[in-house]
Design a protein around this motif. Structure first.
Motif, PDB file in Angstrom:
ATOM      1  N   THR A  43      42.936  32.390   8.282  1.00 21.23           N
ATOM      2  CA  THR A  43      41.771  33.279   8.215  1.00 21.23           C
ATOM      3  C   THR A  43      41.189  33.562   9.590  1.00 21.23           C
ATOM      4  O   THR A  43      40.662  34.637   9.829  1.00 21.23           O
ATOM      5  N   ASN A  49      42.634  39.883   8.459  1.00 19.29           N
ATOM      6  CA  ASN A  49      41.722  40.746   7.725  1.00 19.29           C
ATOM      7  C   ASN A  49      42.391  41.968   7.111  1.00 19.29           C
ATOM      8  O   ASN A  49      41.735  42.893   6.691  1.00 19.29           O
ATOM      9  N   SER A  50      43.713  41.962   7.026  1.00 14.23           N
ATOM     10  CA  SER A  50      44.437  43.128   6.543  1.00 14.23           C
ATOM     11  C   SER A  50      44.806  43.061   5.066  1.00 14.23           C
ATOM     12  O   SER A  50      45.583  43.874   4.601  1.00 14.23           O
ATOM     13  N   ASP A  52      44.603  43.425   0.955  1.00 14.42           N
ATOM     14  CA  ASP A  52      44.019  44.324  -0.042  1.00 14.42           C
ATOM     15  C   ASP A  52      43.497  43.546  -1.245  1.00 14.42           C
ATOM     16  O   ASP A  52      42.712  44.066  -2.035  1.00 14.42           O
ATOM     17  N   LYS A  73      34.904  35.533   2.388  1.00 14.60           N
ATOM     18  CA  LYS A  73      34.086  36.737   2.194  1.00 14.60           C
ATOM     19  C   LYS A  73      33.573  37.295   3.517  1.00 14.60           C
ATOM     20  O   LYS A  73      33.359  38.493   3.641  1.00 14.60           O
ATOM     21  N   SER A  74      33.408  36.420   4.512  1.00 17.16           N
ATOM     22  CA  SER A  74      32.944  36.909   5.814  1.00 17.16           C
ATOM     23  C   SER A  74      34.075  37.522   6.641  1.00 17.16           C
ATOM     24  O   SER A  74      33.805  38.263   7.577  1.00 17.16           O
ATOM     25  N   HIS A  75      35.333  37.225   6.297  1.00 14.54           N
ATOM     26  CA  HIS A  75      36.480  37.746   7.037  1.00 14.54           C
ATOM     27  C   HIS A  75      37.212  38.876   6.331  1.00 14.54           C
ATOM     28  O   HIS A  75      37.943  39.626   6.967  1.00 14.54           O
ATOM     29  N   PHE A  76      37.071  38.969   5.031  1.00 11.06           N
ATOM     30  CA  PHE A  76      37.818  39.957   4.256  1.00 11.06           C
ATOM     31  C   PHE A  76      36.863  40.856   3.490  1.00 11.06           C
ATOM     32  O   PHE A  76      35.866  40.386   2.949  1.00 11.06           O
ATOM     33  N   SER A  77      37.192  42.120   3.422  1.00  8.42           N
ATOM     34  CA  SER A  77      36.375  43.046   2.635  1.00  8.42           C
ATOM     35  C   SER A  77      37.032  43.372   1.294  1.00  8.42           C
ATOM     36  O   SER A  77      36.486  44.144   0.512  1.00  8.42           O
ATOM     37  N   CYS A  78      38.162  42.782   1.033  1.00  5.47           N
ATOM     38  CA  CYS A  78      38.899  43.050  -0.207  1.00  5.47           C
ATOM     39  C   CYS A  78      38.376  42.185  -1.352  1.00  5.47           C
ATOM     40  O   CYS A  78      37.671  41.204  -1.127  1.00  5.47           O
TER      41      CYS A  78
END
Length: 121
Positions: A43, A49-50, A52, A73-78
């Protein structure tokens, strides 16, 4: 489907079943992590952070993956989904309250899996 899924799963058979289901859905970029520590280390990398979709087994040899959820949750927007053998309504509600967008219970029905994965991706 050109989507990247990260899957935290320590059990080889569970991983193989999920891998086959993802292939049937059309997802060919499935990256496996076997421990919380392995995913935690990854992470922090630039490429992490890529994703999906993140699919997390809950009970692992090195702990409970819910503990890693805030960092993820702080590193990924998926979307981050729990994939667990825990199926009691209170357990599912607790996972949703912890911040998972959905909960898949094992064993998972393929039609349910396909419908949910397509919605999330």
């Amino acid at each position: 489907m050109d989507k990247q899924v990260y899957y935290l799963e320590d059990n080889d058979v569970n991983y193989q079943v999920a891998e086959a289901m993802f292939e049937l859905v059309g997802v060919t970029k499935l990256t496996r992590f076997s421990t919380i520590a392995e995913l935690d280390t990854f992470t922090g990398s630039a490429a992490s952070n890529s994703a999906d979709l993140l699919l997390l087994d809950i009970m692992l040899p090195d702990g409970n993956s819910v503990s890693l959820l805030p960092k993820l949750k702080s590193h990924f927007s998926c979307p981050i989904v729990a994939f667990t053998a825990k199926s009691a309504p209170a357990e599912i509600e607790a996972l949703l309250d912890a911040g998972f967008v959905d909960v898949f219970t094992k064993p998972v029905d393929f039609d349910f899996f396909e419908r949910k994965v397509r919605q999330l991706l």
